[in-house]
Design a protein around this motif. Structure first.
Motif, short mmCIF file in Angstrom:
data_model
loop_
_atom_site.label_atom_id
_atom_site.label_comp_id
_atom_site.label_asym_id
_atom_site.label_seq_id
_atom_site.Cartn_x
_atom_site.Cartn_y
_atom_site.Cartn_z
N LYS A 214 -59.34 103.38 7.33
CA LYS A 214 -58.44 102.54 8.14
C LYS A 214 -59.11 101.23 8.53
O LYS A 214 -58.53 100.15 8.42
N TYR A 225 -57.07 88.42 12.28
CA TYR A 225 -55.96 89.38 12.24
C TYR A 225 -56.45 90.77 12.60
O TYR A 225 -55.78 91.52 13.32
N ARG A 227 -58.93 91.62 14.53
CA ARG A 227 -59.14 91.72 15.97
C ARG A 227 -57.83 91.88 16.70
O ARG A 227 -57.69 92.66 17.64
N ASN A 228 -56.84 91.11 16.25
CA ASN A 228 -55.54 91.17 16.89
C ASN A 228 -54.89 92.54 16.71
O ASN A 228 -54.05 92.95 17.50
N LEU A 229 -55.32 93.28 15.68
CA LEU A 229 -54.78 94.63 15.48
C LEU A 229 -55.62 95.66 16.23
O LEU A 229 -55.49 96.86 16.01
N GLY A 230 -56.51 95.18 17.09
CA GLY A 230 -57.23 96.09 17.97
C GLY A 230 -58.54 96.60 17.43
O GLY A 230 -59.14 97.51 18.00
N ARG B 55 -56.17 80.00 21.02
CA ARG B 55 -57.19 81.03 20.87
C ARG B 55 -57.60 81.62 22.21
O ARG B 55 -57.94 82.80 22.31
N ALA B 59 -56.97 85.63 23.64
CA ALA B 59 -58.21 86.35 23.97
C ALA B 59 -59.23 86.31 22.84
O ALA B 59 -60.19 87.06 22.84
N PHE B 60 -59.05 85.39 21.87
CA PHE B 60 -60.09 85.22 20.86
C PHE B 60 -61.27 84.46 21.47
O PHE B 60 -62.40 84.60 21.04
N ASP B 80 -59.28 95.81 23.66
CA ASP B 80 -58.81 95.33 22.36
C ASP B 80 -57.58 96.12 21.90
O ASP B 80 -56.61 95.58 21.40
N ALA B 81 -57.66 97.43 22.09
CA ALA B 81 -56.58 98.31 21.63
C ALA B 81 -55.29 98.07 22.42
O ALA B 81 -54.20 98.07 21.85
N ALA B 84 -53.66 94.74 21.41
CA ALA B 84 -53.01 94.79 20.10
C ALA B 84 -51.55 95.20 20.22
O ALA B 84 -50.75 94.95 19.33
N ILE B 87 -49.91 91.47 22.33
CA ILE B 87 -49.84 90.17 21.67
C ILE B 87 -49.97 90.33 20.16
O ILE B 87 -50.90 90.95 19.68
N GLY B 88 -48.99 89.77 19.43
CA GLY B 88 -49.09 89.72 17.98
C GLY B 88 -49.32 88.28 17.57
O GLY B 88 -48.78 87.38 18.20
N VAL B 89 -50.13 88.07 16.54
CA VAL B 89 -50.40 86.69 16.15
C VAL B 89 -50.05 86.42 14.69
O VAL B 89 -50.07 87.31 13.85
N VAL B 90 -49.70 85.18 14.43
CA VAL B 90 -49.54 84.68 13.06
C VAL B 90 -50.44 83.45 12.99
O VAL B 90 -50.26 82.51 13.76
N LEU B 91 -51.42 83.49 12.11
CA LEU B 91 -52.47 82.46 12.13
C LEU B 91 -52.42 81.58 10.90
O LEU B 91 -51.69 81.84 9.95
N PRO B 112 -52.25 99.54 15.22
CA PRO B 112 -52.63 99.91 16.60
C PRO B 112 -51.98 101.23 17.05
O PRO B 112 -52.42 101.82 18.04
#
Lengths: 335, 332
Positions: A214, A225, A227-230, B55, B59-60, B80-81, B84, B87-91, B112
């Motif tokens: 995973k 991305y 990181r954003n997915l946890g 960013r 929280a980056f 972090d979990a 997730a 907040i969802g991101v499109v970069l 997540p």
């Protein structure tokens, strides 16, 4: 997937059957099934050479391929692989340090120490490969572009070889010989009890990589991305890099540096299965690596070569074209 | 429509990077809120700190100073979990993945929620399908991501963010590198999502006019003025738009809420006529630096109507021909 599995069995049996000394098939099966065999030499060849060699090739190939796959994912670089990035050189350097210096500093040749010597070699290979792995991981964060990283890896390999050259100058002759033979790379160097240690180690390590599936899949999307997915990126990178480094180190410690196998197999598997999903590519690389290693070993031992062809020549012949193919395919985009 | 709710509150926020010499502060003292069901656009020139702010909010990057609250809870208190799922991101990051289907990529948005092995339940598959349908890319499901166009890939990443089921979606320049129709399509899609799904949508963009037409709220940012927030209309009337985007040759027309390129007008002609032909001729003349002045005893007189164009009584077929004659006459 089942075809890959089948190919392993076929190549494995062929590895047992074929060799520079021809032994009738019936006798080989007789020896393997524990029946009495009159010819003691045949018995020794099968049980003490061909069987351990085939088993070693199987797990070593699987280990290198998995390690290559992990590196390609974590560095997001299609050209990452144990030999290309200089990880094998790192392991060699570690081994060179203990093998070459043990005679002149420790006062005794490590090659004569048996089990303790073997453990020391393994540990030094792990230390050497993780050191280079850490260096590459550091460089990978600083430089963009695959070719740059590749060249760094090659340069690190040169530096490692240069240091090894200096070490050789100060070493006892028999240590140098032991090191040179190790450096040729071979699945047959491992013998007797060491084979079982090697195989048990690998059989323990290889399945643990399945726990990373995973994480590896998320890493495919890139750090932000992921990181954003946890995902805890630092921890994930550390885990994957150490797993990969330890696999290369152990294989290299026992078999010497085997080139290109780790780089080529993941590409072949992605090509066959048209997938980057690690729940497919990881087992596929394992099977593919084992299969290809057995095939290369078989070719290296073909009757006629009389065992003179180093397995590295064969793996390079298979692997180098794959690297070229990858470069050709990627030239438009990121390389 | 659902009642809008404050999802993010920013108090006295300063953003920037930590460097060896200490903090390199880019934007100072921002106080603002983001609301569910609203589309907010972050506008500003390159180097103004848009990415840094984005960013920081995702929280980056840690904030240099101040606080960010998400649903009332400080951002740094989220793991972090947990984050997730919020907040969802499109970069703008280039996607290096190959041999992954659109379905699989959108499915990554479920990670997540999935367990140790990443196995997707029936419910996860249903959410992925819904996200794909909502974005309108069900025809792309089986395609490999490397075969997609930029616009298609952007939609796939938006579907990924939807599959992540976060109340907040941040997008870093989602319309960059797209052709104009695709830009409009993406913006309309995001507006629809903010309305229908009650999402808090926050995006940075360079597409000023599009943002002014679609955004519920605008954050203007630049180095000298900091951050100013308001609806596009309020910002137009208050003069902030003109202030932030003042450049030689560009004026902000508060009446239409649009930017106009102002040509340096020196010479003039008489122009009469009506409707679209009249306006088109006027526009074409302006591009040549020629103004319209009907009082003057100008030697050149143009008539433009649906029946055609005449210059000093001479009939011409197209504006192209007309302009050629005008420029020739004026220069000589």
């Amino acid at each position: 997937m089942s075809i890959l599995g089948l190919s392993i069995i076929v190549f494995f049996i062929l590895n047992l059957l074929l060799g520079s000394i021809s032994i009738p098939m019936m006798d080989i099966f007789g020896i393997l099934t524990g029946q009495h065999c009159d010819n003691e030499i045949w018995r020794n060849i099968v049980l003490k050479s061909r069987v351990p060699q085939s088993l070693t090739a199987t797990v070593a190939g699987a280990g290198l391929a998995v390690s290559g796959l992990l590196m390609q994912t974590v560095f997001r670089n299609p050209l990452a692989g144990p030999s290309v990035l200089g990880i094998s050189s790192g392991a060699s350097l570690g081994v060179a340090f203990v093998v070459l210096l043990s005679g002149s500093i420790g006062g005794m040749a490590l090659s004569k120490l048996g089990v303790i010597g073997e453990v020391t070699i393994t540990l030094s290979a792990i230390a050497g490969s993780l050191l280079i792995m850490a260096l590459i991981a550091f460089v990978a964060r600083k430089v963009r572009g695959n070719v740059t990283l590749l060249i760094m890896g090659v340069m690190i390999g040169y530096i490692a070889n240069a240091i090894i050259g200096v070490l050789k100058f100060f070493s006892a002759e028999e240590d140098i010989r032991a090191y040179v033979i190790w450096g040729l790379g071979s699945f047959s160097r491992v013998s007797g009890g060491q084979t079982s240690v090697f195989i048990i180690l690998m059989l323990f390590l290889l399945p643990t990589t399945f726990f990373l599936i995973k994480t590896l899949n998320i890493l495919l999307l890139g750090d932000s991305y992921a990181r954003n997915l946890g995902l805890d990126i630092k921890r994930a990178r550390l885990l994957v890099i150490s797993c990969s480094g330890i696999l290369v180190a152990i294989v290299t410690a026992y078999c010497g540096p085997i080139v290109f196998l780790g780089l080529a197999v993941p590409h072949i598997c992605r090509g066959i299965f048209h997938s980057s999903n690690h729940s497919i590519t990881l087992p596929a690389s394992m099977l593919g690596g084992a299969s290809l290693a057995l095939l290369c070993n078989l070719i290296a031992r073909m009757p006629g070569f009389e065992g003179a062809l180093p397995v590295n020549s064969v793996t390079a012949l298979v692997g180098a074209p794959v690297v070229m193919w990858v470069l050709f395919n990627k030239r438009k985009s990121e390389v | 429509m659902m009642k809008k709710k404050e999802t993010i509150r920013v108090e006295n926020l300063s953003t920037g990077y930590h460097s060896k010499k200490g903090y390199n502060i880019i934007t100072k003292h921002i106080n603002a809120s983001l609301f569910s069901g609203e589309l907010t656009c972050l506008l500003g020139p390159n180097g103004a700190g848009k990415s840094t702010l984005l960013r920081t909010l995702t929280a980056f990057l840690p904030p240099v100073d101040g606080q960010i609250f998400i649903s009332g809870k400080p951002l740094f208190n989220y793991s972090d979990a947990e984050l997730a799922k919020v907040i969802g991101v499109v970069l703008t990051d280039k996607l290096m993945v190959t041999n992954m289907t659109v379905d699989e990529l959108v499915g990554m948005g479920r990670s997540p929620y999935t367990g140790f092995w990443g196995h997707m339940s029936d419910n996860d598959h249903r959410i992925v399908t819904d996200a794909i349908d909502l974005v309108g890319i069900s025809n792309l499901r089986g395609r490999m991501v490397q075969t997609l166009s930029d616009g298609e890939r952007q939609k796939v990443m938006i579907a990924k963010a939807l599959a992540q089921e976060t109340p907040i979606i941040f997008l870093d320049e989602p319309t960059a590198f797209l052709d104009y129709p695709s830009k409009v399509e993406i913006m309309q899609l995001l507006q629809k999502l903010s309305r229908e799904q009650a999402k808090t949508v926050f995006l940075s963009t360079h597409d000023l006019e599009l943002a002014l037409q679609i955004a519920d709220r605008i954050w203007l940012i630049d180095k000298s003025h900091g951050v100013t927030i308001g609806t596009p209309e309020d910002l137009s009337l208050s003069g902030d738009m003109s202030m932030y985007f003042h450049r030689e040759g560009v004026t902000f027309d508060a009446e239409s809420g649009m930017f106009k390129i102002c040509h340096k007008l020196g010479k003039s002609v008489r122009l009469t006529g009506s409707n679209a032909p009249y306006h088109m001729v006027k526009k074409a003349l302006a591009r040549q630096g020629i103004d319209v002045n009907n009082d003057s005893h100008n030697p050149i007189s143009i008539e433009a109507s649906e029946d055609g164009y005449t210059i000093n009584g001479l009939k011409v077929k197209s504006i192209d021909e007309l302009i050629n004659i005008v420029t020739d006459t004026i220069d000589s």
